[in-house]
Design an enzyme around this catalytic site. Structure first.
Site, PDB file in Angstrom:
ATOM      1  N   ARG A 238       4.271-113.225  47.747  1.00  0.00           N
ATOM      2  CA  ARG A 238       3.178-112.522  47.084  1.00  0.00           C
ATOM      3  C   ARG A 238       3.574-111.063  46.946  1.00  0.00           C
ATOM      4  O   ARG A 238       4.084-110.443  47.884  1.00  0.00           O
ATOM      5  CB  ARG A 238       1.870-112.633  47.886  1.00  0.00           C
ATOM      6  N   GLU A 267       0.464-109.756  36.340  1.00  0.00           N
ATOM      7  CA  GLU A 267       1.177-110.856  35.707  1.00  0.00           C
ATOM      8  C   GLU A 267       0.383-111.367  34.506  1.00  0.00           C
ATOM      9  O   GLU A 267      -0.813-111.598  34.626  1.00  0.00           O
ATOM     10  CB  GLU A 267       1.409-111.988  36.705  1.00  0.00           C
ATOM     11  N   HIS A 286       7.671-115.142  37.820  1.00  0.00           N
ATOM     12  CA  HIS A 286       6.900-116.027  38.697  1.00  0.00           C
ATOM     13  C   HIS A 286       7.243-117.499  38.448  1.00  0.00           C
ATOM     14  O   HIS A 286       6.391-118.314  38.102  1.00  0.00           O
ATOM     15  CB  HIS A 286       5.398-115.808  38.528  1.00  0.00           C
TER      16      HIS A 286
END
Length: 319
Positions: A238, A267, A286
């Site tokens: 994270r 994001e 990601h």
């Protein structure tokens, strides 16, 4: 009239092809969105006419302020069995059932090693140079065998990352606030006495912790200063565990050799974001959970959840 189901962040447009939706085709119409909605207003407008929403991981928050604007929503399916960005109390108050899906820890383990190896051997730099007619060899690779891999977190993912490190002949140590000597011994790694010791001694540091009050900002400027100038940092966990501004400063100043980052505070990253152009950074958008087998699991289970919900027996309820 069929129910309408929205699949969010279907960037590759595979949600309706990678799993078999035929069992609900008579009652559910599925629409995939291949772009991210950047704010709550846009998301509320896009989802206003949907009864079911499938969302990936924790990439889209569902706070009370959004749920109240989705009066048709009855079923919210999140991939994985843990989601911290859904307001479960608000969902219950608005009659929204929230369900999860199984998820594999294999893809983030593999991506961690893709980033670590890519950093160690300068893969992107050398590949780009070869393709673009640049110099033949411009980097000197960092060795793994005999070097120390420090893991912040030794849970399911961290433990598997450790096993790969041991297979490479690395000396592996780990630390977290809850790590016991018994767990470290079980995995076959050393237990660092402190976060500071682990950071100062490691040649590669990889983060595998859940985000919470105790881990937010766990690696800041002071911690990054402990790393060797030849050390590499990898984060597939994270983004908020690492102070992003401090990391950018360390990369620009050359205080660490490099970083491999798969998670970000925003994001998708906006155009022009400093993370897009930082030196010594190997970044991926990601991809930690983005693999065929995981998508087959996510969307296959989403279909199961929809069938069960329509039958009045919801599966894998969250909250």
């Amino acid at each position: 009239m069929r129910l309408r189901c929205a699949v969010l962040d279907d960037y590759q447009s595979v949600a309706t092809r990678i799993a078999d939706w035929s069992s609900v085709a008579d009652t559910v119409e599925v629409t995939g969105f291949d772009r991210h909605f950047g704010d709550e207003d846009a998301l509320a407008a896009a989802l206003a006419d949907f009864d079911i929403v499938v969302t990936l991981r924790e990439r889209v928050p569902f706070p009370a302020s959004l749920l109240v604007r989705l009066p048709r929503l009855k079923l919210l399916i999140a991939s994985g069995m843990r989601n911290t960005v859904i307001d479960y109390a608000a969902a219950e108050a608005h009659g929204v059932t929230v369900c999860g899906t199984p998820s594999s820890s294999t893809p983030p383990v593999e991506l961690t090693w893709a980033l670590l190896l890519g950093l160690a051997r300068g893969i992107v730099t050398e590949s780009n140079s070869l393709r673009e007619g640049g110099p033949w060899q411009s980097t000197v690779g960092a060795d793994l065998h005999g070097r120390r891999l420090g893991l912040l977190g030794l849970g399911k993912i961290g433990g598997r990352v450790a096993q790969v490190g041991l297979a490479f002949g690395m000396r592996v140590s780990a630390w977290s606030q809850n790590l016991t000597a018994e767990r470290a011994e079980e995995v076959g790694v050393e237990r660092a006495s402190s976060k500071q010791e682990l950071l100062a001694d490691s040649d590669f540091v990889s983060i595998h912790l859940a985000l919470g009050d105790r881990t937010r900002g766990l690696v800041g400027a002071a911690e990054l200063a402990l790393l060797k100038p030849t050390a590499y940092l990898v984060n597939t966990s994270r983004s908020a565990i690492v102070d992003q501004e401090a990391l950018l400063a360390a990369l620009h100043a050359g205080r660490i050799a490099g970083a491999g980052i798969d998670v970000f505070d925003i994001e998708p990253l906006p155009a022009g974001h400093p993370m897009r152009s930082a030196p010594r950074l190997l970044a991926t958008p990601h991809l930690g959970y983005v693999s065929r087998s995981n998508y087959e699991t996510y969307y296959g289970a989403a279909v199961e959840n929809i069938r069960a919900f329509l039958a009045g027996t919801p599966l894998r309820r969250l909250g």
